[in-house]
Scaffold this active site. Structure first.
Site, short mmCIF file in Angstrom:
data_model
loop_
_atom_site.label_atom_id
_atom_site.label_comp_id
_atom_site.label_asym_id
_atom_site.label_seq_id
_atom_site.Cartn_x
_atom_site.Cartn_y
_atom_site.Cartn_z
CG ASP A 139 -1.92 -1.00 1.16
OD1 ASP A 139 -2.30 -1.59 0.02
OD2 ASP A 139 -2.69 -1.55 2.28
CE1 TYR B 182 -9.83 -1.20 0.60
CE2 TYR B 182 -9.46 1.10 0.53
CZ TYR B 182 -9.22 0.07 1.21
OH TYR B 182 -8.37 -0.07 2.11
#
EC number: 3.2.1.18
Length: 471
Positions: A150, A405
């Protein structure tokens, strides 16, 4: 009357009509000149009205036919930019329709598509764009190896036209960072990117592309923000930021900005125990954020912000229908004040909902354990009634395909509506970790949907790429 007399009579009539036509034309020219002189003599800096006069004069002497047409049209008024005011309610929604799908991974098999994750959509007075955090490489580039991570020094925020897959040539660089949010106040756009080391990160704030301020970590544990659009009202933009553990107590702030400068900040108030990755939308001079409790709750925490007082409170979505992932089975009754735990529980995924009384909709993955499939659930009064139940379901992505997401967005500048039409996006993650057998990269495509006031049909809209083609 002899022929000569008839000829003289007709000629006289024709001459009279021609003179009349000439006088009308002269009067039109005079009117046109006077209007232009009047416009030039009056300096208007904001609202300008243009008047166009079209004159068509036709005279046929032989048949004494005269056509004299004057058309005066007003062009639409130019409106000077003004701050967005959240003065409308949410529209009622009967179903959801796809308004954009970029098919980025499918294109990426042969095109130079940028590796991204954490995409979202945000609008301004000119339209809507897709924003995403790139990984500093394209899918077919060897540097895509390891992009499952990330937070790296190579990430940054880019934007493209909604529905267009991101390439090096069509993507607009915004800022460097591995966490972001962005929103438009009606006059300018504010963007926040978080960069640096996990234990010593910095948020950089931009207004209209110019760096305005910075915010240093306050808990030295991955300072992070929403990963979807923030919302503004009357020049003030509210942003939710968190610093601290992802699996225990963290430290969240609601921060208020004007033109990219902090004007107020509040530590988290209310009963929510853990806040991350809020999906926010505006209505009725308020902002509602539906967030992620990565510590305990499979029910989603919400933050409610009053933009007239710049104060907030927090709690949980009340319904027993749970919308985080991973999650236990749905409960007969929910809890408005406390997290609902159970196995499987943590860690969680970014999600959203539209809490609109009888017309409340919540989104979630179809699988309770993994980020696969996606569905929209109509649950009247889910935000306030612990006993609220599902009355309608619409599948967006079938459970045989990966999702990721999801978050909310609204085109607040759609003047065609007397209400704000809710919209959302779903990230369609491909590659590692679920498809590590085939590739070393992690990236996504995106679909965006908006509400329809009328019933809609059905369909599944997965990413659609054959991952084995990349082996």
């Amino acid at each position: 009357m002899n022929p000569n007399q008839k000829l003289f009579a007709l000629s006289g009539v024709a001459i009279a009509l021609s003179v009349l036509n000439l006088l009308i034309g002269i009067s039109n020219v005079g009117l046109n000149v006077s209007l232009h002189l009047k416009g030039a003599g009056t300096k208007q800096e904001e609202n300008l009205t243009c008047t166009t006069i079209t004159q068509n004069n036709t005279t046929v002497v032989e048949n004494t036919y005269v056509n004299n047409t004057t058309i005066i049209t007003k062009e639409p008024e130019f409106r000077a930019p003004s701050y967005l005011l959240l003065n409308k309610s949410l529209c009622n929604v009967e179903g959801w329709v796809v308004v954009a799908k970029d098919n980025a991974i499918r294109f990426g098999e042969s095109e130079q598509i940028i590796v991204t994750r954490e995409p979202y959509v945000s609008c301004d007075p000119s339209g809507c764009k897709m924003y995403a955090l790139h990984q500093g490489t394209t899918i077919r580039n060897k540097h895509s190896n390891g992009t499952i991570h990330d937070r790296t020094a190579f990430r940054g925020l880019i934007s493209t036209h909604l529905g267009t897959p991101p390439t090096v040539s069509n993507s607009d660089f915004i800022c460097v960072g591995w966490s972001s949010t962005s929103c438009h106040d009606g006059i300018g756009r504010m963007t926040i990117c978080v960069q640096g080391n996990n234990d010593n990160a910095t948020a950089t704030v931009y207004y209209n592309r110019r760096l305005t301020t910075t915010i240093k970590t306050w808990a030295r544990n991955i300072l992070r923000t929403q990963e979807s659009e923030c919302v503004c009202h009357n020049g003030t933009c509210a942003v939710v930021m968190t610093d601290g553990s992802a699996s225990s107590q963290a430290y969240t702030k609601v921060m208020y900005f004007h033109k990219g400068l902090v004007i107020k900040e509040e530590p988290l108030k209310g009963s929510a125990k853990h806040i991350e990755e809020c999906s926010c939308y505006g209505h009725n001079q308020k902002i509602t954020c539906v967030c992620r409790d990565n510590w305990q709750g499979a029910n989603r925490p919400i933050i409610e912000i009053d933009m007239t007082t710049l104060e907030h409170t927090s709690r949980y979505v009340c319904t027993g229908v749970l919308t985080d992932t991973s999650r236990p089975g749905d409960k007969p009754s929910g809890d408005c004040s406390n997290p609902i735990t159970g196995s499987p529980g943590a860690p969680g995924v970014k999600g959203f909902g539209f809490l609109n009384g009888d017309n409340t909709w919540l989104g979630r993955t179809i699988s309770p354990r993994s980020r696969s499939g996606f569905e929209m659930l109509k649950i009247p009064n889910a935000g306030t009634d612990p006993n609220s139940k599902i009355v309608e379901r619409q599948e967006i992505v079938d459970n045989n395909n990966w999702s990721g997401y999801s978050g909310s967005f609204i085109d607040y500048w759609d003047d065609g509506n007397e209400c704000y039409n809710p919209c959302f996006y779903v990230e369609l993650i491909r590659g590692r970790p679920e498809e590590a057998k085939y590739v070393w990269w992690t990236s996504n495509s995106l679909i965006a949907l908006c509400g329809s006031p009328f019933p809609v049909g059905s369909g599944s809209f997965p990413d659609g790429a054959q991952i084995q083609y990349f082996s």
